[in-house]
Design a protein around this motif. Structure first.
Motif, PDB file in Angstrom:
ATOM      1  N   HIS A  68      -7.420  71.896  25.588  1.00 58.31           N
ATOM      2  CA  HIS A  68      -6.206  71.588  26.358  1.00 58.31           C
ATOM      3  C   HIS A  68      -5.836  70.115  26.246  1.00 58.31           C
ATOM      4  CE1 HIS A  68      -7.328  75.191  29.171  1.00 58.31           C
ATOM      5  NE2 HIS A  68      -6.955  75.571  27.965  1.00 58.31           N
ATOM      6  N   PHE A  69      -6.715  69.335  25.652  1.00 54.61           N
ATOM      7  CA  PHE A  69      -6.498  67.888  25.562  1.00 54.61           C
ATOM      8  C   PHE A  69      -6.535  67.445  24.104  1.00 54.61           C
ATOM      9  CE2 PHE A  69      -8.386  68.767  29.664  1.00 54.61           C
ATOM     10  CZ  PHE A  69      -7.681  67.970  30.550  1.00 54.61           C
ATOM     11  N   SER A  70      -5.786  66.397  23.821  1.00 54.29           N
ATOM     12  CA  SER A  70      -5.979  65.677  22.566  1.00 54.29           C
ATOM     13  C   SER A  70      -6.968  64.553  22.835  1.00 54.29           C
ATOM     14  CB  SER A  70      -4.651  65.116  22.056  1.00 54.29           C
ATOM     15  OG  SER A  70      -4.064  64.240  23.012  1.00 54.29           O
ATOM     16  N   TRP A  71      -7.705  64.144  21.817  1.00 54.43           N
ATOM     17  CA  TRP A  71      -8.803  63.198  22.000  1.00 54.43           C
ATOM     18  C   TRP A  71      -8.590  61.954  21.148  1.00 54.43           C
ATOM     19  CZ3 TRP A  71     -13.265  64.402  25.047  1.00 54.43           C
ATOM     20  CH2 TRP A  71     -13.238  65.669  25.617  1.00 54.43           C
ATOM     21  N   GLU A  72      -8.917  60.795  21.751  1.00 50.13           N
ATOM     22  CA  GLU A  72      -8.849  59.526  21.018  1.00 50.13           C
ATOM     23  C   GLU A  72     -10.154  58.762  21.232  1.00 50.13           C
ATOM     24  OE1 GLU A  72      -5.477  57.147  21.969  1.00 50.13           O
ATOM     25  OE2 GLU A  72      -4.028  58.793  21.782  1.00 50.13           O
ATOM     26  N   ILE A  73     -10.627  58.103  20.191  1.00 48.44           N
ATOM     27  CA  ILE A  73     -11.844  57.286  20.251  1.00 48.44           C
ATOM     28  C   ILE A  73     -11.457  55.830  20.024  1.00 48.44           C
ATOM     29  CG2 ILE A  73     -14.136  56.877  19.307  1.00 48.44           C
ATOM     30  CD1 ILE A  73     -13.781  59.612  20.601  1.00 48.44           C
ATOM     31  N   LYS A  74     -11.925  54.935  20.895  1.00 50.14           N
ATOM     32  CA  LYS A  74     -11.635  53.511  20.736  1.00 50.14           C
ATOM     33  C   LYS A  74     -12.926  52.710  20.913  1.00 50.14           C
ATOM     34  CE  LYS A  74      -6.823  53.540  22.392  1.00 50.14           C
ATOM     35  NZ  LYS A  74      -5.869  52.934  23.358  1.00 50.14           N
ATOM     36  N   GLY A  75     -13.229  51.852  19.940  1.00 51.53           N
ATOM     37  CA  GLY A  75     -14.325  50.909  20.061  1.00 51.53           C
ATOM     38  C   GLY A  75     -13.765  49.523  20.308  1.00 51.53           C
ATOM     39  N   LEU A  76     -13.853  49.029  21.537  1.00 54.54           N
ATOM     40  CA  LEU A  76     -13.198  47.775  21.926  1.00 54.54           C
ATOM     41  C   LEU A  76     -14.165  46.599  21.986  1.00 54.54           C
ATOM     42  CD1 LEU A  76     -10.862  49.228  24.693  1.00 54.54           C
ATOM     43  CD2 LEU A  76     -10.270  48.641  22.345  1.00 54.54           C
ATOM     44  N   GLY A  77     -15.454  46.854  21.711  1.00 59.95           N
ATOM     45  CA  GLY A  77     -16.414  45.752  21.674  1.00 59.95           C
ATOM     46  C   GLY A  77     -16.420  44.959  22.963  1.00 59.95           C
ATOM     47  N   ASP A  78     -16.337  43.631  22.823  1.00 54.48           N
ATOM     48  CA  ASP A  78     -16.387  42.750  24.002  1.00 54.48           C
ATOM     49  C   ASP A  78     -15.017  42.210  24.374  1.00 54.48           C
ATOM     50  OD1 ASP A  78     -15.882  41.028  21.933  1.00 54.48           O
ATOM     51  OD2 ASP A  78     -17.719  39.856  22.154  1.00 54.48           O
ATOM     52  N   THR A  79     -13.944  42.886  23.935  1.00 57.50           N
ATOM     53  CA  THR A  79     -12.587  42.348  24.125  1.00 57.50           C
ATOM     54  C   THR A  79     -12.029  42.591  25.519  1.00 57.50           C
ATOM     55  OG1 THR A  79     -11.574  44.387  23.272  1.00 57.50           O
ATOM     56  CG2 THR A  79     -12.072  42.632  21.673  1.00 57.50           C
ATOM     57  N   GLN A  80     -12.601  43.523  26.294  1.00 56.30           N
ATOM     58  CA  GLN A  80     -12.050  43.831  27.616  1.00 56.30           C
ATOM     59  C   GLN A  80     -13.165  43.859  28.675  1.00 56.30           C
ATOM     60  OE1 GLN A  80      -9.447  47.238  27.767  1.00 56.30           O
ATOM     61  NE2 GLN A  80      -8.259  46.572  26.002  1.00 56.30           N
ATOM     62  N   PRO A  81     -13.784  42.715  28.954  1.00 56.09           N
ATOM     63  CA  PRO A  81     -14.840  42.681  29.985  1.00 56.09           C
ATOM     64  C   PRO A  81     -14.261  42.917  31.366  1.00 56.09           C
ATOM     65  CG  PRO A  81     -14.255  40.464  29.313  1.00 56.09           C
ATOM     66  CD  PRO A  81     -13.501  41.378  28.383  1.00 56.09           C
ATOM     67  N   ILE A  82     -15.043  43.527  32.239  1.00 54.78           N
ATOM     68  CA  ILE A  82     -14.621  43.695  33.633  1.00 54.78           C
ATOM     69  C   ILE A  82     -15.331  42.695  34.539  1.00 54.78           C
ATOM     70  CG2 ILE A  82     -14.009  46.124  33.375  1.00 54.78           C
ATOM     71  CD1 ILE A  82     -16.697  46.852  34.596  1.00 54.78           C
ATOM     72  N   ALA A  83     -16.183  41.875  33.956  1.00 56.80           N
ATOM     73  CA  ALA A  83     -16.888  40.820  34.698  1.00 56.80           C
ATOM     74  C   ALA A  83     -17.203  39.691  33.709  1.00 56.80           C
ATOM     75  CB  ALA A  83     -18.167  41.358  35.324  1.00 56.80           C
ATOM     76  N   PRO A  84     -17.361  38.465  34.189  1.00 58.41           N
ATOM     77  CA  PRO A  84     -17.724  37.361  33.285  1.00 58.41           C
ATOM     78  C   PRO A  84     -19.093  37.621  32.638  1.00 58.41           C
ATOM     79  CG  PRO A  84     -17.024  36.533  35.429  1.00 58.41           C
ATOM     80  CD  PRO A  84     -17.195  38.008  35.584  1.00 58.41           C
ATOM     81  N   ASN A  85     -19.222  37.338  31.375  1.00 58.11           N
ATOM     82  CA  ASN A  85     -20.503  37.511  30.674  1.00 58.11           C
ATOM     83  C   ASN A  85     -21.414  36.308  30.909  1.00 58.11           C
ATOM     84  OD1 ASN A  85     -20.473  40.088  29.016  1.00 58.11           O
ATOM     85  ND2 ASN A  85     -18.497  39.183  28.400  1.00 58.11           N
ATOM     86  N   ASP A  86     -21.686  36.027  32.196  1.00 60.13           N
ATOM     87  CA  ASP A  86     -22.430  34.807  32.513  1.00 60.13           C
ATOM     88  C   ASP A  86     -23.826  35.059  33.073  1.00 60.13           C
ATOM     89  OD1 ASP A  86     -21.603  35.887  34.881  1.00 60.13           O
ATOM     90  OD2 ASP A  86     -20.452  34.143  35.548  1.00 60.13           O
ATOM     91  N   ASN A  87     -24.192  36.338  33.275  1.00 58.54           N
ATOM     92  CA  ASN A  87     -25.551  36.654  33.708  1.00 58.54           C
ATOM     93  C   ASN A  87     -25.864  38.102  33.324  1.00 58.54           C
ATOM     94  OD1 ASN A  87     -24.629  38.421  35.911  1.00 58.54           O
ATOM     95  ND2 ASN A  87     -24.071  36.519  36.981  1.00 58.54           N
TER      96      ASN A  87
END
Length: 579
Positions: free
Chosen positions: A543-562
């Protein structure tokens, strides 16, 4: 006394000016043009109320009311009001002090004490009769804030029957003559100073019921305005406690008690049916723009919400539609309560008429900035408006911006002039999603400084599911752990509830390692999750179409500081975009 003075006083006290009515009418017409949904009255009866005092303002302008007699009634109704000074902004306090210095007679009616502001309405009329129009206009801008603060509970909030059937029936019901309503309000005030035994006996005498029945009515909560369609559905057939329902079947119960319960239930039913009729129009308007949307025939997820201007908006994702977290808050001048803008709206029309800050609502403040995050859904473009701001009271100019990561922002318009919704179609790409919204007040003064936000919602939106990579994978690997199957199985009912659409599986990493390696690992992990999820969903996967995305470190949700924040960034997200 000239009639205009009394009329102006009534308009000031109740914030019920003809200008406000016209603005609300224009705002409602504008909203109806955009969504096709009619405005909704959230009221506790079918009757139209001319003013909160029960006085017909049109008749007053025509000269059909005894002004001196009405003034006496009004003074009796209002009595003396005392509020905490902190409920007013400093500019209003300074203006009030200046007026008292210029008009000594006014100090007999109004007193600015160390911690309170007190108004004696029995002395008010004589004091203002000698004021110049410009001075009265200044007072006219402050008085509604004082009376509304008192009505909200700043004045002696310890009434023994507050929040009960008796508060609603004696203090708020608008039917009956002016004299009858004055008597009811006076009785409610007198109950505060009576002993519990005396108060209950007075109520028994007033209603013609016995003391046991008084106790049953006391335990019935006051009915507030309806907030959403789910609540209205429950009120269609109201049921009270077992004790009350049993009393209705008891032949020994007084007819007066049964009549009161019947009337109260009918009042709730009328309000619920009115709400449901309007909510049906709002839903139809959405599906007309978005035919084939999930849940169109079996709408268990969606819900229709009312804002504080009697406007209804249908949200197909229901309670998932709303912003979930405060990311940042700059209160500007006078802003407070940022958490009041989160989750489902909780202010009714009645509460929103009160010109005071309250925890249920975020007052952004003049030039204030509020940044919110959506955790279990995302903003995306649908046909028609895409973002709705539930703002209490008048809509004040506010700039809206969207972001995917909380750092890079895209301005998509502003709310102003009677509409609280924004269409992002001209600013975004098809299927693009955003999880942050930023609101910036454009410095417009009103009862409370800055825009007054009760909730922020994505009208269509996408279902968003965040999976911790540490649960799914070994560090640096893309082969799924055995327990991943259990985790994904738990998500399937939510996905299938969308009916059909597009499932986007996004892989994300922290910033450790090269950009190329992170992109490859994130794509491999997204592909692993997609493969397993398809097999678990079986036939419904088609019932759905499917998409795969590899975004690496481009969209962090928190600072990469710890380590903790980097773990948050190592994730797989499922976005379910409805067709």
């Amino acid at each position: 006394m000239e009639r205009w003075i009394y009329i102006a006083m009534v308009l000031a006290v109740f914030n019920f000016s003809c200008k406000d009515q016209e603005q609300n009418k224009k705002g409602t017409q504008s909203d109806e043009m955009e969504t096709g949904a009619a405005d909704t009255e959230i009221a506790n009866s079918e009757e139209d109320v001319d003013s909160p005092s029960g006085l017909n303002l049109e008749d007053m302008f025509k000269g059909d009311v005894d002004i001196e007699g009405a003034a006496m009634v009004f003074s009796q109704m209002m009595g003396t009001i005392s509020i905490e000074k902190k409920t007013l902004v400093q500019a209003d306090i300074d203006s009030l002090k200046s007026l008292l210095e210029q008009h000594p007679n006014l100090s007999q009616a109004i007193a600015v004490e160390e911690n309170t502001v007190d108004v004696d309405f029995s002395k008010f009329l004589g004091a203002v009769s000698e004021m110049e129009p410009q001075d009265f206009n200044t007072l006219n801008g402050i008085l509604p804030k004082i009376t509304s603060s008192a009505a909200a509970g700043s004045r002696r909030p310890d009434h023994p029957f507050a929040g009960t059937f008796f508060e609603q029936d004696l203090k708020e019901v608008s039917s009956g003559s002016i004299q009858k309503r004055v008597e009811n309000k006076r009785l409610y005030q007198n109950l505060r100073d009576a002993s519990p035994e005396e108060a209950e006996q007075q109520l028994a005498n007033h209603y013609g019921i016995d003391l046991k029945e008084v106790e049953l009515l006391k335990n019935i909560e006051k009915q507030s305005g309806i907030l959403n369609e789910k609540q209205a559905q429950k009120l269609k057939d109201p049921v009270y406690s077992n004790e009350v329902e049993m009393a209705l079947e008891d032949s020994n119960t007084s007819s007066n008690f049964k009549a009161l319960i019947k009337e109260n239930k009918e009042m709730q039913k009328r309000s619920a049916n009115k709400f449901l009729k309007k909510s049906s129009s709002a839903r139809e308007a959405f599906y007309k723009l978005n035919p084939g949307w999930y849940s169109e025939t079996s709408d268990e997820i969606g819900n229709t919400y009312a804002d504080t201007r009697n406007k209804q908006i249908y949200l197909p994702l229901g309670k998932r539609s709303f912003a979930d977290a405060v990311v940042d808050f700059d209160p500007g001048n006078g802003g407070q309560y940022p958490e009041g803008a989160l989750h489902e709206p909780d202010l009714t029309v009645e509460l929103a008429r009160l010109n005071q800050a309250k925890p249920e609502m975020c007052s952004i403040g003049l030039k204030g900035v509020l940044t919110l995050q959506f955790l279990d859904n995302a903003i995306t473009d649908v046909n028609g408006p895409d973002l709705y701001v539930f703002e209490a009271g008048a809509i004040e100019p506010t700039v809206l911006e969207l972001s995917k990561d909380g750092n890079n922002w895209l301005e998509v318009g502003k709310i102003e002039g009677g509409t609280a919704m924004v269409d992002i179609h001209d600013f975004v790409k098809p299927g693009e999603t955003f999880t942050y919204v930023r609101l910036t007040d454009l410095e417009t003064r009103s009862g409370v400084p800055g825009a007054d936000v009760d909730a922020v919602a994505a009208i269509g939106g996408a279902l968003r599911l965040n999976l911790d990579s540490s649960v799914l994978f070994e560090f640096g690997k893309y082969d799924l752990r055995p327990e991943a199957e259990t985790l994904l199985m738990e998500l399937i009912p939510q996905i299938e509830g969308m009916g059909k659409g597009t499932i986007v599986v996004e892989g994300h990493t922290d910033n450790v390692g090269s950009t190329q390696a992170n992109k490859q690992l994130s794509e491999q992990r997204a592909n692993s999750v997609s493969t397993l999820l398809k097999s678990l969903m079986k036939a419904s996967a088609d019932h759905f179409s499917w998409e795969i995305k590899g975004l690496g470190d481009t969209q962090p949700i928190a600072p990469n500081d710890n380590d903790e924040n980097r773990q948050k960034n190592r994730r797989v997200e499922l976005l379910v975009l409805p067709k």
